[in-house]
Write a protein that holds these residues in place. Structure first.
Motif, PDB file in Angstrom:
ATOM      1  N   PRO A  28      39.255  55.640  31.692  1.00  0.00           N
ATOM      2  CA  PRO A  28      40.022  54.435  31.037  1.00  0.00           C
ATOM      3  C   PRO A  28      40.134  54.881  29.465  1.00  0.00           C
ATOM      4  CG  PRO A  28      37.581  54.263  31.367  1.00  0.00           C
ATOM      5  CD  PRO A  28      38.088  55.486  32.244  1.00  0.00           C
ATOM      6  N   VAL A  29      41.009  54.243  28.893  1.00  0.00           N
ATOM      7  CA  VAL A  29      41.413  54.669  27.548  1.00  0.00           C
ATOM      8  C   VAL A  29      40.826  53.575  26.445  1.00  0.00           C
ATOM      9  CG1 VAL A  29      43.365  55.902  28.201  1.00  0.00           C
ATOM     10  CG2 VAL A  29      43.772  53.827  27.596  1.00  0.00           C
ATOM     11  N   ASN A  30      40.653  54.020  25.222  1.00  0.00           N
ATOM     12  CA  ASN A  30      40.281  52.753  24.048  1.00  0.00           C
ATOM     13  C   ASN A  30      41.560  52.977  23.331  1.00  0.00           C
ATOM     14  OD1 ASN A  30      39.866  55.127  22.460  1.00  0.00           O
ATOM     15  ND2 ASN A  30      37.671  55.281  23.220  1.00  0.00           N
ATOM     16  N   GLU A  31      41.453  52.117  22.360  1.00  0.00           N
ATOM     17  CA  GLU A  31      42.471  51.850  21.349  1.00  0.00           C
ATOM     18  C   GLU A  31      42.872  52.923  20.717  1.00  0.00           C
ATOM     19  OE1 GLU A  31      42.981  48.269  19.225  1.00  0.00           O
ATOM     20  OE2 GLU A  31      42.393  46.912  20.598  1.00  0.00           O
ATOM     21  N   SER A  32      41.666  53.567  20.035  1.00  0.00           N
ATOM     22  CA  SER A  32      41.853  54.665  19.100  1.00  0.00           C
ATOM     23  C   SER A  32      42.441  55.822  19.561  1.00  0.00           C
ATOM     24  CB  SER A  32      40.306  55.143  18.703  1.00  0.00           C
ATOM     25  OG  SER A  32      39.491  55.597  19.566  1.00  0.00           O
ATOM     26  N   SER A  33      42.039  56.150  21.149  1.00  0.00           N
ATOM     27  CA  SER A  33      42.528  57.241  21.824  1.00  0.00           C
ATOM     28  C   SER A  33      43.967  57.318  22.299  1.00  0.00           C
ATOM     29  CB  SER A  33      41.791  57.702  23.267  1.00  0.00           C
ATOM     30  OG  SER A  33      41.876  56.392  23.958  1.00  0.00           O
ATOM     31  N   LEU A  34      44.328  55.853  22.583  1.00  0.00           N
ATOM     32  CA  LEU A  34      45.606  55.411  22.813  1.00  0.00           C
ATOM     33  C   LEU A  34      46.636  55.504  21.528  1.00  0.00           C
ATOM     34  CD1 LEU A  34      47.883  54.272  24.886  1.00  0.00           C
ATOM     35  CD2 LEU A  34      47.052  52.177  24.128  1.00  0.00           C
ATOM     36  N   MET A  35      46.187  55.125  20.402  1.00  0.00           N
ATOM     37  CA  MET A  35      46.794  55.407  19.402  1.00  0.00           C
ATOM     38  C   MET A  35      47.177  56.877  18.948  1.00  0.00           C
ATOM     39  SD  MET A  35      47.513  52.502  17.643  1.00  0.00           S
ATOM     40  CE  MET A  35      47.872  53.079  16.035  1.00  0.00           C
ATOM     41  N   ALA A  65      48.224  47.652  20.705  1.00  0.00           N
ATOM     42  CA  ALA A  65      47.317  48.776  21.213  1.00  0.00           C
ATOM     43  C   ALA A  65      46.502  48.013  22.198  1.00  0.00           C
ATOM     44  CB  ALA A  65      46.682  49.344  20.175  1.00  0.00           C
ATOM     45  N   GLY A  66      45.968  47.016  21.830  1.00  0.00           N
ATOM     46  CA  GLY A  66      44.874  46.183  22.846  1.00  0.00           C
ATOM     47  C   GLY A  66      45.562  45.788  24.134  1.00  0.00           C
ATOM     48  N   HIS A  67      46.797  45.199  24.114  1.00  0.00           N
ATOM     49  CA  HIS A  67      47.656  44.862  25.352  1.00  0.00           C
ATOM     50  C   HIS A  67      47.898  45.922  26.110  1.00  0.00           C
ATOM     51  CE1 HIS A  67      47.915  40.770  23.766  1.00  0.00           C
ATOM     52  NE2 HIS A  67      48.431  41.250  22.460  1.00  0.00           N
ATOM     53  N   LEU A  68      48.164  47.241  25.458  1.00  0.00           N
ATOM     54  CA  LEU A  68      48.744  48.373  26.172  1.00  0.00           C
ATOM     55  C   LEU A  68      47.359  48.741  27.021  1.00  0.00           C
ATOM     56  CD1 LEU A  68      51.085  50.091  23.826  1.00  0.00           C
ATOM     57  CD2 LEU A  68      51.551  49.058  26.034  1.00  0.00           C
ATOM     58  N   VAL A  69      46.025  48.929  25.937  1.00  0.00           N
ATOM     59  CA  VAL A  69      44.990  49.293  26.680  1.00  0.00           C
ATOM     60  C   VAL A  69      44.648  48.764  28.055  1.00  0.00           C
ATOM     61  CG1 VAL A  69      42.289  49.444  26.497  1.00  0.00           C
ATOM     62  CG2 VAL A  69      43.884  50.382  24.525  1.00  0.00           C
ATOM     63  N   ASN A  70      44.629  47.281  27.849  1.00  0.00           N
ATOM     64  CA  ASN A  70      44.504  46.390  29.022  1.00  0.00           C
ATOM     65  C   ASN A  70      45.428  46.805  30.272  1.00  0.00           C
ATOM     66  OD1 ASN A  70      42.248  45.228  27.702  1.00  0.00           O
ATOM     67  ND2 ASN A  70      43.727  43.379  26.847  1.00  0.00           N
ATOM     68  N   LEU A  71      46.781  46.938  29.895  1.00  0.00           N
ATOM     69  CA  LEU A  71      47.777  47.330  30.923  1.00  0.00           C
ATOM     70  C   LEU A  71      47.301  48.771  31.699  1.00  0.00           C
ATOM     71  CD1 LEU A  71      50.338  47.074  32.627  1.00  0.00           C
ATOM     72  CD2 LEU A  71      51.471  48.117  30.520  1.00  0.00           C
ATOM     73  N   ILE A  72      47.171  49.537  30.760  1.00  0.00           N
ATOM     74  CA  ILE A  72      46.771  50.853  31.313  1.00  0.00           C
ATOM     75  C   ILE A  72      45.438  51.025  32.080  1.00  0.00           C
ATOM     76  CG2 ILE A  72      46.242  53.441  30.675  1.00  0.00           C
ATOM     77  CD1 ILE A  72      48.041  52.934  28.257  1.00  0.00           C
ATOM     78  N   ASN A  73      44.577  50.631  31.623  1.00  0.00           N
ATOM     79  CA  ASN A  73      43.308  50.644  32.282  1.00  0.00           C
ATOM     80  C   ASN A  73      43.335  49.559  33.669  1.00  0.00           C
ATOM     81  OD1 ASN A  73      41.930  52.351  30.520  1.00  0.00           O
ATOM     82  ND2 ASN A  73      41.000  50.559  29.310  1.00  0.00           N
ATOM     83  N   SER A  77      42.758  51.622  37.339  1.00  0.00           N
ATOM     84  CA  SER A  77      41.655  51.085  38.114  1.00  0.00           C
ATOM     85  C   SER A  77      42.022  50.838  39.664  1.00  0.00           C
ATOM     86  CB  SER A  77      40.737  50.017  37.492  1.00  0.00           C
ATOM     87  OG  SER A  77      41.741  48.814  37.165  1.00  0.00           O
ATOM     88  N   GLU A  78      43.228  49.985  39.564  1.00  0.00           N
ATOM     89  CA  GLU A  78      43.648  49.677  40.951  1.00  0.00           C
ATOM     90  C   GLU A  78      44.720  50.523  41.564  1.00  0.00           C
ATOM     91  OE1 GLU A  78      45.797  45.868  39.995  1.00  0.00           O
ATOM     92  OE2 GLU A  78      43.980  44.952  38.892  1.00  0.00           O
ATOM     93  N   GLY A  79      45.010  51.764  40.935  1.00  0.00           N
ATOM     94  CA  GLY A  79      45.815  52.669  41.500  1.00  0.00           C
ATOM     95  C   GLY A  79      47.298  52.187  41.549  1.00  0.00           C
ATOM     96  N   ILE A  80      47.694  51.331  40.805  1.00  0.00           N
ATOM     97  CA  ILE A  80      49.207  50.692  40.957  1.00  0.00           C
ATOM     98  C   ILE A  80      49.915  50.779  39.814  1.00  0.00           C
ATOM     99  CG2 ILE A  80      50.457  48.615  41.265  1.00  0.00           C
ATOM    100  CD1 ILE A  80      48.072  47.455  42.750  1.00  0.00           C
ATOM    101  N   PHE A  81      51.200  51.358  39.848  1.00  0.00           N
ATOM    102  CA  PHE A  81      52.245  51.583  38.617  1.00  0.00           C
ATOM    103  C   PHE A  81      53.325  50.196  38.687  1.00  0.00           C
ATOM    104  CE2 PHE A  81      55.928  52.775  36.336  1.00  0.00           C
ATOM    105  CZ  PHE A  81      55.532  53.344  35.315  1.00  0.00           C
ATOM    106  N   PRO A  82      52.982  49.420  37.533  1.00  0.00           N
ATOM    107  CA  PRO A  82      53.792  47.964  37.785  1.00  0.00           C
ATOM    108  C   PRO A  82      55.163  48.303  38.116  1.00  0.00           C
ATOM    109  CG  PRO A  82      52.456  48.230  35.850  1.00  0.00           C
ATOM    110  CD  PRO A  82      52.477  49.542  36.390  1.00  0.00           C
ATOM    111  N   ASN A  83      55.916  47.517  39.130  1.00  0.00           N
ATOM    112  CA  ASN A  83      57.179  47.480  39.544  1.00  0.00           C
ATOM    113  C   ASN A  83      57.995  47.103  38.553  1.00  0.00           C
ATOM    114  OD1 ASN A  83      56.616  48.096  42.089  1.00  0.00           O
ATOM    115  ND2 ASN A  83      56.393  45.899  42.729  1.00  0.00           N
TER     116      ASN A  83
END
Length: 526
Positions: A28-35, A65-73, A77-83
């Motif tokens: 998983p990523v956090n906001e600082s690493s994603l930035m 960044a917060g929204h992107l972190v939620n999307l990425i993690n 975790s689910e092993g799905i790339f959004p269609n």
């Protein structure tokens, strides 16, 4: 239809690497690493269907960044790339010829900015896993850290010079694959990824990433209906080139002769032997092996564009192979000739410099001096520095240096007979010989394990000097490895004693800026 291409190999299973004992886990990523990762991404202004370019995302990254972190993690975790992120816009760009023919257009694929961020996060993790565990073939130079088209060609020519020096007949095969990136089968690819250690959720994520992708074509502001892309890596993606490299990863294991060099789908194999009969048998064997590998992995080998080039020392010997009629080819941006003269490549560089001269002439009156120098680095320096370690030792290198000095006189409005040396020094512009010296010295430091130091038994002054490779012929002294040793041994001790590559390069460039060498002999005599 496929049987026409793949023949009896159609019924054989695809090839793959041996099963790795290592497994990758998505972190998983956090906001600082994603930035940090977003800041590392290349800024690009092209816009996909989401209306966001990477340039825009870099500007608003703190807010989203917060929204992107939620999307990425959640994706990891689910092993799905959004269609919704799998949709690409294809823009046809006209090349030349008849504008009514589709083949005369280059297809530029544009993905959304959010898709690229998600890809880049996965990319950084998978590259770190693969490189740390040494899972990518050493033959592969494409899309890898510290590897490039230059490392591929320099490595290839070190082998060529070495085997010629040993008295062998040397032939290099250059293989061409037809639309290889567009034909990669995701089902075959996932099996290969699994054996490399990309398993579990990681494998599911990759399968999701590759499946059910679609494209829409945009022409003059009009958008076509959606079309499914069933094969190939996603064009214009960050992750696509790496996935194709992994798809090709096991090919060198199936080539049982010579030494293989690859840059993505550009494949070359150096072969040698003591007789024409021995080399001809190896050629036929390697051609069969490459063709069989392509068929089993559902790729198409373009036999009409597969080229054989026999290298030799300036005179055509009596033992030339019958079917190696080529005397020159273009490979990875270099013009290679069988006699190792580099005349054609020097001609190519001179043409590029001539065009650059007239471009600078047009710009000189309309932009500032500093901006003009920036253009110089964009359209001139790139050609001077590309693979200089190969062609810069040729007898024809002076033609390129004359063209470079002509451009310097243009930049600084000098008389045609006025010396350029002080302008090279004052503006910190490397001369062609200095570029050659820089390339050779950096090649040594980046590949230090390939060289042998003289050792502690020698004086402190010579402690960092390198041992010259053993050789029999004068031709070998033009090889990148030999020339690099000669240059490195002549560098000042305060430069070679520097421990880090970054400091070494910085001090070396300062040394070269201050001297503006006009010949290698001038450098050797300092």
């Amino acid at each position: 239809m496929w049987c026409d291409y793949f023949g009896s190999n159609m019924i054989l299973p695809p090839t793959t690497c041996d099963l790795s004992g290592k497994s990758m886990f998505l972190k998983p990523v956090n906001e600082s690493s994603l930035m940090r990762m977003i800041n590392d991404m290349k800024a690009c202004s092209t816009v996909g269907l989401d209306g966001l370019s990477t340039s825009i995302i870099k500007l608003i990254s703190e807010d989203i960044a917060g929204h992107l972190v939620n999307l990425i993690n959640r994706s990891f975790s689910e092993g799905i790339f959004p269609n919704i992120l799998k949709q690409a816009v294809v823009v046809p760009v006209f090349k030349k010829g008849d504008a009514t023919l589709p083949d005369n257009y280059r297809q530029i694929s544009v993905l959304g900015g959010i898709s690229k961020v998600l890809e880049y996060v996965f990319y950084t993790q998978v590259v770190d896993f693969l490189e740390t565990n040494d899972l990518i073939s050493s033959s592969q130079h494409g899309f890898r850290r510290g590897r490039s088209t230059e490392t591929a060609t320099i490595g290839m020519f070190n082998i060529i010079y070495e085997k010629l020096d040993e008295g062998n007949i040397v032939v290099t095969l250059f293989f061409d694959l037809s639309k290889a990136f567009d034909l990669m089968c995701s089902d075959i690819a996932v099996e290969k990824f699994y054996n490399l250690g990309l398993r579990g959720v990681c494998c599911s994520w990759l399968m999701s990433y590759l499946k059910d992708r679609s494209i829409r074509v945009r022409v003059n502001g009009c958008m076509s209906e959606e079309c499914v892309a069933a094969l190939g890596v996603p064009q214009g993606s960050i992750l696509g080139p790496l996935l194709f490299v992994l798809f090709m990863n096991d090919l060198p294991e199936y080539i049982q002769e010579g030494v293989t060099f690859m840059y993505a789908d550009d494949i070359s194999v150096v072969l040698w032997g003591s007789s024409t009969g021995e080399v001809q048998v190896k050629i036929e064997k390697v051609c069969d092996q490459v063709e069989a590998w392509c068929q089993r992995n559902r790729l198409i080998l373009n036999e009409g564009k597969t080229v054989q080039l026999q290298f030799h020392n300036y005179r055509v010997p009596s033992n030339m192979l019958v079917n190696t009629n080529n005397r020159e080819i273009q490979y990875l941006g270099c013009f290679l000739d069988s006699e190792l003269r580099w005349d054609s490549h020097v001609d190519h560089v001179c043409r590029k410099l001539s065009r650059g001269y007239y471009a600078l002439l047009q710009l000189r009156s309309s932009i500032a001096q500093d901006d003009l120098i920036g253009v110089y680095y964009s359209i001139i320096h790139t050609h001077l520095s590309y693979n200089t370690l190969l062609w810069g030792i040729s007898t024809d290198w002076r033609r390129v240096f004359i063209a470079q000095k002509r451009i310097i006189r243009l930049l600084f409005r000098l008389h045609p007979t006025e010396s350029c040396r002080k302008y090279f020094i004052e503006n910190k512009i490397l001369t062609l010989p200095s570029i050659f010296i820089l390339k050779a010295a950096m090649y040594v430091r980046q590949n230090f394990d390939y060289f042998i130091k003289l050792g502690v038994s020698y004086s402190t002054r010579n402690g960092n000097k390198l041992l010259f490779p053993k050789h029999k012929s004068a031709l070998y002294e033009k090889s990148p490895k030999y020339v690099s040793v000669a240059i490195y041994n002549k560098l000042p001790a305060y430069v070679t004693n520097l421990s880090t590559l970054k400091k070494f390069k910085k001090e070396l460039k300062l040394f070269l800026f201050c001297r503006a060498f006009y010949t290698l002999q001038e450098f050797y005599s300092t």
